[in-house]
Design an enzyme around this catalytic site. Structure first.
Site, PDB file in Angstrom:
ATOM      1  N   SER A 250       0.976  -1.477   0.165  1.00 26.71           N
ATOM      2  CA  SER A 250       0.048   0.175  -0.105  1.00 26.71           C
ATOM      3  C   SER A 250       0.744   1.135   0.061  1.00 26.71           C
ATOM      4  O   SER A 250       1.995   1.497  -0.790  1.00 26.71           O
ATOM      5  CB  SER A 250      -1.049  -0.306   0.793  1.00 26.71           C
TER       6      SER A 250
ATOM      7  N   HIS B 189      -7.315  -5.721  -0.966  1.00 33.41           N
ATOM      8  CA  HIS B 189      -6.042  -4.748  -0.895  1.00 33.41           C
ATOM      9  C   HIS B 189      -5.255  -5.026   1.043  1.00 33.41           C
ATOM     10  O   HIS B 189      -4.388  -4.635   0.819  1.00 33.41           O
ATOM     11  CB  HIS B 189      -6.278  -2.878  -0.795  1.00 33.41           C
TER      12      HIS B 189
ATOM     13  N   ASP C 203      -0.112  -4.319  -4.157  1.00 31.57           N
ATOM     14  CA  ASP C 203      -0.794  -3.524  -4.202  1.00 31.57           C
ATOM     15  C   ASP C 203      -0.478  -1.888  -4.066  1.00 31.57           C
ATOM     16  O   ASP C 203      -1.287  -1.173  -2.742  1.00 31.57           O
ATOM     17  CB  ASP C 203      -2.051  -4.470  -3.094  1.00 31.57           C
TER      18      ASP C 203
END
Length: 297
Positions: A122, A227, A150
């Site tokens: 992230s 996610h 991600d």
């Protein structure tokens, strides 16, 4: 031909919590068996503790890697520039301190700092890219591969966090090492009928990161998970309230991510390419469905 990367490895591992020279908490996961091991430096996502990735990190380490997961920030007020600066400081700290810390805590594992992978999830994936692109300043450690899980660069194309690293020009990143980008199929979906933003919004997510990487590059899309679905089960309730989630058993996703990272590191750190070739040629070996792209230099 098959691969064992999606299963738990043969090494027994233990974890250790320490602090860097900047007093940043750091989680280290290492094999207990005597030997020299490659290193993976892993950056956490926005407001996620490094310990929330414990199961994923232990799976990777069990294949013979020392994992170093620093806590770059626990505050919403920490800027992207501050996080990248901290990431650079911890990277330089590794060179002088990691081996000493392991030996002083009676571990027989020795870090091989000529074989180091850089990864993050992230916002941590974005921090890893920023570090590899030189935004953290001069580094005393050389990375051999960059892996973004991600990665997210902001809320939207118009709201990138600083430093703004996405250029929206294909193959514009000057990184100089192989890059792997992993994305989630549910990361682009919003929660609560669109009332909450997606956790990996279009324009600042894995697709754009991959598009801006130069070959050699890999792109893996884990289609059925969200996610934050790689986190430990103890984080499931909170994370599924924030991000679109699979809602079921997350262990296949953790095994998938761990296996892909191990295969990439074997290829880029040890020149053992059989495992990643198996995954690229036959994605169905993954514990959960994935799409794979690979482009050579």
């Amino acid at each position: 031909m098959g691969t064992n990367v999606f299963e738990k490895g043969s090494y027994l591992v233990e974890s250790l919590s320490v602090k860097s020279s900047e007093s940043k908490p750091i989680l280290i996961v290492t094999p207990t068996e005597e030997g020299e091991y490659p290193v993976l430096l892993f950056f956490h996502g926005f407001l996620i503790t490094d310990s929330a990735y414990s199961k994923l990190l232990h799976l990777i380490s069990s294949h013979g890697y020392i994992l170093v997961a620093p806590q770059l920030s626990t505050s919403i007020f920490t800027s992207g520039n501050e996080e990248v600066k901290s990431a650079a400081g911890i990277t330089n700290w590794l060179v002088s301190s990691l081996g000493t810390i392991l030996s002083s805590n009676n571990f027989k594992s020795v870090p091989n700092l000529n074989k180091v992978a850089l990864a993050g999830h992230s916002r941590g994936g974005r921090n890893a890219f920023a570090l590899a692109l030189g935004y953290g300043g001069s580094l005393t450690l050389k990375f051999s591969v960059l892996i973004g899980i991600d990665p997210v660069a902001g809320l939207s194309k118009c709201l990138q966090m600083e430093p703004k690293i996405l250029t929206y020009n294909p193959k514009s990143f000057n990184i100089g090492i192989p890059v792997a980008v992993l994305g989630t199929g549910l990361g682009i979906e919003s929660k609560c009928c669109g009332l909450m933003p997606a956790c990996a919004p279009e324009g600042v997510n894995h697709d754009e990161f991959f598009d801006e990487c130069k070959p050699p590059r890999w792109h893996f899309l884990v289609k059925d998970f969200g996610h934050m679905d790689m986190l430990d089960d103890s984080s499931k309730k909170l994370s599924s309230c924030i991000c679109k989630s699979n809602g079921g058993d997350w262990e296949p996703f953790r095994k998938c991510l761990a296996g892909i990272l191990v295969a990439i590191m074997r290829a880029c750190l040890d020149d053992v390419k059989e495992d990643i070739q198996v995954i690229v040629n036959n994605p169905s070996v993954s514990p959960t469905p994935i799409d794979v792209q690979y482009e050579e230099e």
